[in-house]
Design an enzyme around this catalytic site. Structure first.
Site, mmCIF file in Angstrom:
data_model
loop_
_atom_site.group_PDB
_atom_site.id
_atom_site.type_symbol
_atom_site.label_atom_id
_atom_site.label_comp_id
_atom_site.label_asym_id
_atom_site.label_seq_id
_atom_site.Cartn_x
_atom_site.Cartn_y
_atom_site.Cartn_z
ATOM 1 C CB CYS A 75 12.240 -19.064 -4.945
ATOM 2 S SG CYS A 75 11.242 -17.861 -5.816
ATOM 3 C CB CYS A 81 6.157 -19.890 -9.001
ATOM 4 S SG CYS A 81 7.030 -19.915 -10.570
ATOM 5 C CB CYS A 84 10.763 -24.513 -8.721
ATOM 6 S SG CYS A 84 12.092 -23.567 -9.495
ATOM 7 C CB CYS A 167 13.302 -16.096 -11.031
ATOM 8 S SG CYS A 167 13.448 -17.768 -11.695
ATOM 9 C CD GLN A 271 21.394 -28.607 -24.737
ATOM 10 O OE1 GLN A 271 20.604 -28.780 -23.801
ATOM 11 N NE2 GLN A 271 21.486 -29.438 -25.756
ATOM 12 C CD GLU A 318 18.146 -27.865 -36.218
ATOM 13 O OE1 GLU A 318 18.640 -28.647 -35.394
ATOM 14 O OE2 GLU A 318 16.962 -27.449 -36.139
ATOM 15 C CG ASP A 364 20.574 -32.721 -28.307
ATOM 16 O OD1 ASP A 364 19.656 -33.150 -27.570
ATOM 17 O OD2 ASP A 364 21.104 -31.608 -28.143
ATOM 18 C CB CYS A 390 15.262 -33.124 -23.241
ATOM 19 S SG CYS A 390 14.372 -33.155 -24.804
HETATM 20 C C1 SAM Z 1 17.196 -30.627 -28.286
HETATM 21 S S1 SAM Z 1 17.563 -29.568 -29.624
HETATM 22 C C2 SAM Z 1 19.296 -29.855 -29.783
HETATM 23 C C3 SAM Z 1 20.077 -28.839 -30.541
HETATM 24 C C4 SAM Z 1 21.600 -28.879 -30.378
HETATM 25 N N1 SAM Z 1 22.122 -30.212 -30.415
HETATM 26 C C5 SAM Z 1 22.036 -28.171 -29.093
HETATM 27 O O1 SAM Z 1 22.522 -28.854 -28.177
HETATM 28 O O2 SAM Z 1 21.901 -26.955 -29.007
HETATM 29 C C6 SAM Z 1 16.829 -30.443 -30.919
HETATM 30 C C7 SAM Z 1 17.035 -29.843 -32.293
HETATM 31 O O3 SAM Z 1 16.402 -30.714 -33.245
HETATM 32 C C8 SAM Z 1 15.780 -29.942 -34.247
HETATM 33 N N2 SAM Z 1 14.735 -30.794 -34.839
HETATM 34 C C9 SAM Z 1 13.499 -31.029 -34.352
HETATM 35 N N3 SAM Z 1 12.850 -31.899 -35.159
HETATM 36 C C10 SAM Z 1 13.705 -32.218 -36.155
HETATM 37 C C11 SAM Z 1 13.617 -33.065 -37.286
HETATM 38 N N4 SAM Z 1 12.499 -33.765 -37.524
HETATM 39 N N5 SAM Z 1 14.683 -33.171 -38.096
HETATM 40 C C12 SAM Z 1 15.812 -32.475 -37.842
HETATM 41 N N6 SAM Z 1 15.957 -31.651 -36.794
HETATM 42 C C13 SAM Z 1 14.913 -31.515 -35.958
HETATM 43 C C14 SAM Z 1 15.289 -28.705 -33.513
HETATM 44 O O4 SAM Z 1 15.113 -27.630 -34.418
HETATM 45 C C15 SAM Z 1 16.419 -28.474 -32.498
HETATM 46 O O5 SAM Z 1 17.378 -27.600 -33.016
#
Ligand code: SAM
Length: 432
Positions: A75, A81, A84, A167, A271, A318, A364, A390
């Site tokens: 790029c 920027c 990256c 981009c 994601q 969630e 996650d 992450c």
């Molecule tokens: C990294 S994302 C993963 C979402 C899903 N697994 C995906 O792959 O699309 C983390 C998720 O955790 C939720 N989250 C954050 N803090 C939380 C909490 N204290 N209790 C429950 N969920 C939570 C966020 O709203 C988000 O949707």
């Protein structure tokens, strides 16, 4: 004025932020945009005293001789920027480095395991971005050729916005929308100022969330609705200090998980790269082999819950109310074996009785990790945990808790979701 020293050094390795590291008589210096084997001239600016001190950042003045690992960036904005960090480094080396970052982070917690080669993601695939939009009065440093609207990403470690014309990270639809998004400037910013445009590519078209304090007036709502129709955006929402407000909806902003359409709430997590999502899901599916009862914690809008519910009973938890609602609605229309709960897992983690009958827990969490839930899981009898992370640092902390509770860290698969950035993601499997 701080003292300035110019040095010629050889880059030995790359640090956690993606900067090259060189050893100098004063200690290590971090040199952005360099790779191992580069011979470079640098300016080390100390904050006081010595010309450079251990762990300081240096400015790259000149590449004296290039490493064989160096490649031309994809790029024209690279280097300026801040989106990256690593376009100048061979992909194979970047992937090996990301894998090594995980290895080192785990080792700090006394953990070792089989770490697979990192899964790569291709360019032009990112379906989500947060772009900065700024109006600059004529004559200011950043205005060019009378163009006062800057749209793009912040320069590295700076408040400056780099006006991005291209981009190679964004997918085709988002990249093609950059000029239209820039045109929103005069409408949204009547005078000098900043805002954030969050864009997600969905089946219905682009889902745009405008982040801005204050309320849009009637005239602006009308202009934005016209813009959405003209540009065929799926939806435009306005995120104020409290919550999001719908401005215009031309088509449902839908993403499919396991073939099931989910209408995304404004600003909900998805994601960033479909390839990365598929790689994470593939590992989660392997961990789910034979599992009949699964809990998917931090489930978002169901990227894992919905595909897993095709072959097991899944309970999705969630914390974002709108995401839980959207997943519940999608599940009711499509699959019978998915229950959804809106719950804050940091305050109210799943407890002993709720964990008792589970064959698999999928975690996650956001970057902060899932410490409280892992403390409970460490005392549970759940046979398998699939942990998508992450942030290797919080993952290592949580994995340590689980291993101390009797789990074995069976494998880790690094996934390079954020191409050309120093960001490292992974999916891991732990078993009792
Ligand atoms: C990294 S994302 C993963 C979402 C899903 N697994 C995906 O792959 O699309 C983390 C998720 O955790 C939720 N989250 C954050 N803090 C939380 C909490 N204290 N209790 C429950 N969920 C939570 C966020 O709203 C988000 O949707």
């Amino acid at each position: 004025m701080p003292p300035v020293a110019e040095l010629e050094v050889t880059i030995d390795s790359v640090g956690a932020q993606g900067d090259g590291i060189a050893e100098t008589p004063q200690g290590r210096v971090f040199v952005p945009f360099t790779v191992p084997g580069d011979r470079v001239r640098i300016r080390a600016v100390a904050q006081g005293g010595a010309p450079s001190r251990d762990g300081e950042r240096a400015e790259l003045l000149d590449i004296v001789s290039s490493s064989a690992q160096r490649v031309g960036p994809a790029c024209a904005h690279f280097g300026e920027c801040g989106g990256c960090d690593l376009q100048h480094w061979q992909t194979a080396e970047v992937l090996a480095w990301k894998r090594q970052q995980i290895e080192v982070t785990l080792a700090h917690r006394g953990l070792t395991t089989a770490i697979a080669p990192a899964v790569a993601t291709p360019p032009r695939e990112r379906r989500r971005a947060r772009l900065a939009l700024r109006r600059v009065a004529p004559g200011r440093a950043h205005s060019r050729d009378g163009d006062q609207m800057l749209l793009g990403f912040h320069a590295r470690q700076s408040h400056r916005i780099v006006d991005v014309q291209q981009c190679p990270v964004l997918n085709e639809r988002l990249a093609a929308a950059l000029p239209a998004l820039r045109q929103l400037g005069p409408m949204l910013l009547r005078r000098d100022g900043d805002l954030v445009l969050e864009v997600t590519d969905t089946e219905g078209g682009i889902d745009l969330v405008i982040e801005r304090a204050g309320e849009p007036n009637t005239a602006l709502r009308g202009e934005l609705a016209h813009f959405a129709r003209q540009r065929r955006f799926a939806r435009i929402s306005w995120r104020g200090e409290q919550d999001s407000e719908l401005i215009a909806m031309l088509a449902a902003p839908v993403i499919r998980f396991g073939g099931v359409p989910v209408e995304l709430p404004a600003g909900a997590f998805v994601q960033a790269s479909p390839t990365a999502e598929a790689a994470l899901l593939a590992e989660v599916r392997i961990a789910a082999t034979g599992a009949k009862r699964i809990a998917d914690l931090y489930a978002g809008c169901g990227a894992f819950s919905l595909p897993l519910a095709a072959s097991a009973a899944v309970h999705a938890v969630e914390g974002h109310a709108e995401s839980a609602k959207a997943l519940d609605k999608a599940a009711r229309q499509a699959v019978a074996r998915l229950t959804v709960e809106h719950r804050d897992l940091d305050r109210r983690p799943l407890q002993g009785d709720e964990l008792k009958k589970l064959d698999l827990v999928v975690l996650d969490p956001p970057r902060a990790g899932a410490r409280v839930q892992c403390e409970v899981l460490a005392r549970s009898k759940v046979p398998t945990i699939a942990y998508v992370s992450c942030n290797p640092a919080t993952f290592a902390r949580d994995a340590r808790l689980l291993v101390d509770g009797g789990y074995r860290l069976e494998k880790v698969v690094p996934v390079d979701q954020f191409l050309w950035s120093a960001h490292v993601e992974l999916v891991a499997v732990l078993r009792r």
